[in-house]
Design an enzyme around this catalytic site. Structure first.
Site, PDB file in Angstrom:
ATOM      1  N   ASP A 171      -3.661   5.451  -5.292  1.00 59.29           N
ATOM      2  CA  ASP A 171      -2.806   4.944  -6.364  1.00 59.29           C
ATOM      3  C   ASP A 171      -3.132   5.629  -7.697  1.00 59.29           C
ATOM      4  O   ASP A 171      -4.182   6.240  -7.866  1.00 59.29           O
ATOM      5  CB  ASP A 171      -3.019   3.440  -6.482  1.00 59.29           C
ATOM      6  CG  ASP A 171      -1.805   2.705  -7.014  1.00 59.29           C
ATOM      7  OD1 ASP A 171      -0.842   3.357  -7.473  1.00 59.29           O
ATOM      8  OD2 ASP A 171      -1.811   1.448  -6.964  1.00 59.29           O
ATOM      9  N   ASP A 181       6.498  -1.217  -8.440  1.00 62.05           N
ATOM     10  CA  ASP A 181       6.022  -2.362  -7.673  1.00 62.05           C
ATOM     11  C   ASP A 181       7.089  -3.448  -7.596  1.00 62.05           C
ATOM     12  O   ASP A 181       7.785  -3.736  -8.578  1.00 62.05           O
ATOM     13  CB  ASP A 181       4.791  -2.982  -8.334  1.00 62.05           C
ATOM     14  CG  ASP A 181       3.525  -2.193  -8.085  1.00 62.05           C
ATOM     15  OD1 ASP A 181       3.605  -1.055  -7.582  1.00 62.05           O
ATOM     16  OD2 ASP A 181       2.437  -2.720  -8.399  1.00 62.05           O
TER      17      ASP A 181
END
Length: 500
Positions: free
Chosen positions: A290, A351
């Site tokens: 990430d 997200d």
């Protein structure tokens, strides 16, 4: 490189894709305004600060690929031919009776394809597939993943992971991987040191998951370094620098700013290899990597001859080398095209969150890169073609009713997104919390599917690609043609003229 399109600007739509996973992808009228975040720190964390969205009406910027769409479905498509060491930037700008399109490159010159077409959808798919083939894209079978993040966030514990895995086995849920997300480590960069609350060590988890029939996955932000971390104190020479020689600020999260590794430093590269090899030895075969944009930020590097795209690729290659060819690597917050051939899967939108929209941030601050169900749908759907670059990861379905502000229609829209995009299937709900309705939705979302394709780019319900062969999405706040707001209708729709 420049092209002139002799067409009325107010008749055209533009399809753009942002720089990294969270950067907005859109389908808009060319005359509309391309928003840019008002908050400067979001320029680093959500976009490419060296080539930001224009912030102007009638001027649209895109990374790697751009398309201009006429009312008949034809138009023009531009796409880079390689992204291993080069960032390709597109801009379309309206004038009185024409549109000016320009293409610039940061890094060694690479081929660029620019085509007039009677079928933009097919040409977008063909040119993007050519790029994927050239870069030897990895597209292994998609996986079904349970991830700890969207329920436990940084408070995840070893016992919470095992409890959910035990519930999944008892209910015969078809997950392949249980992935431990952020919260197990003591600090960014100190990945082998456990946090005080985790209740164990990350190396304790894989064997227990394997015994329950699941592979083990682990989250890392390998290119980030916390300012108070042991790594920052011991190896400050590994940090990317600003023009004044200070450690570069790479964004704002975890309650403050953080730094980025300089992936041109040989010792930092070896550390990345060893990190990936270490967690692989612990038993993690699936790695979610990430905040990868950090390695490609503008800054002063140990090796000044290496450009940003190449520096990013060097760091990602080190992780691949350490993890092994058979490890499954998921990129997130990552420069998209520059990751082709090294990652197996890629997050293709922001997200998901247990609410529909953060409207004040999106509308008033110009930032649609933050977490929300709406932002995830909007951007992931507009990148439908990227399944030839990697397995797409449109993020999780949220099937629970508790700890969520999503309506039933919004929950089903997220499940529809996973079906249409194909690729990974992911969930993060505490399994014991799901009622029969939630379990049924989760089981549906775990069914693997092949990627769908749009029926039209000449109209949409919400500034994104919303009309697909298997159904339509309405991302708007009002019903459209009988389709409720914030919903997905899985009935096939007729193909638009000029589209296949």
């Amino acid at each position: 490189m420049n092209w002139t399109i002799e067409a009325e600007p107010n008749t055209l739509r533009v399809l753009v894709s942002g720089y990294q996973s969270w950067s907005e992808a859109e389908l808009r009228p060319l005359t509309a305004l391309q928003a840019v975040p008002l908050m400067p720190w979001r320029h680093e964390q959500g976009h490419d600060p060296a080539f930001l969205p224009s912030g102007e009406a009638g001027r649209w910027r895109s990374h790697t690929l751009i398309a201009l769409v006429r009312p008949d479905g034809g138009g023009w498509v531009g796409c880079a031919g390689d992204a291993t060491r080069t960032f390709t930037h597109w801009e379309a700008r309206m004038e009185d009776q024409s549109v000016q399109v320009s293409c610039t490159q940061e890094g060694p010159e690479v081929p660029v394809f620019w085509e007039a077409t009677t079928d933009v959808i097919t040409t977008v798919e063909a040119l993007s597939a050519r790029l994927g083939e050239h870069m030897r894209a990895r597209t292994p079978p998609p996986l079904r993943v349970w991830c700890s993040w969207y329920s436990y966030y940084r408070e995840v514990t070893l016992e919470a992971m095992l409890e959910n895995a035990r519930h999944a086995r008892a209910k015969s849920l078809t997950f392949d991987v249980f992935q431990l997300d952020d919260g197990f480590q003591s600090d960014l960069g100190d990945w082998t040191l456990p946090s005080a609350h985790f209740g164990g060590h990350a190396r304790d988890l894989p064997a227990a998951l394997n015994d329950l029939g699941f592979a083990a996955g682990l989250w890392l932000a390998p290119f980030l370094v916390g300012p108070s971390s042991r790594l920052a104190a011991e190896r400050p020479d590994w940090l990317l620098r600003d023009p004044h020689g200070r450690p570069l600020l790479a964004g704002h999260n975890w309650g403050g700013p953080y730094h980025a590794l300089d992936t041109t430093h040989p010792e930092a590269l070896e550390w990345l290899r060893e990190l990936a090899a270490t967690v692989r030895e612990w038993g993690y075969t699936y790695l979610k990597l990430d905040f990868l944009y950090g390695a490609a930020l503008p800054g002063v590097r140990h090796d000044p001859t290496v450009g940003r795209a190449q520096a990013y690729r060097m760091g990602l290659q080190a992780l691949r080398d350490g993890a092994g060819e058979d490890a499954f690597l998921l990129g997130c917050g990552a420069p998209l095209a520059s990751s082709i051939g090294l990652v197996d899967a890629m997050r293709t939108g922001p997200d998901v969150a247990p609410f529909w929209d953060d409207e004040s941030r999106r509308v008033w601050l110009g930032d649609a890169t933050g977490p929300s169900a709406r932002n995830a749908l909007h951007t992931a759907l507009s990148r439908w073609y990227q399944h030839t670059w990697y397995q797409p990861d449109p993020d999780v379905v949220i099937a629970r009713r508790e700890l969520s502000l999503l309506s039933a229609a919004e929950r089903h829209a997220l499940a529809g997104m996973l079906d249409v995009i194909g690729g990974l299937r992911a969930s993060s709900d505490p399994i014991a919390m799901l009622d029969e309705e939630g379990l049924a939705l989760l089981r549906t979302a775990l069914h693997l599917s092949v990627p769908d394709r749009p029926t039209t780019l000449t109209g949409s319900f919400g500034g994104a690609v919303t009309h697909f062969r298997r159904g339509r999405f309405n991302l708007l706040d009002q019903a459209q043609q009988g389709l409720a707001a914030h919903s997905y209708l899985s009935e096939p729709v007729p193909t638009a003229p000029g589209q296949r």
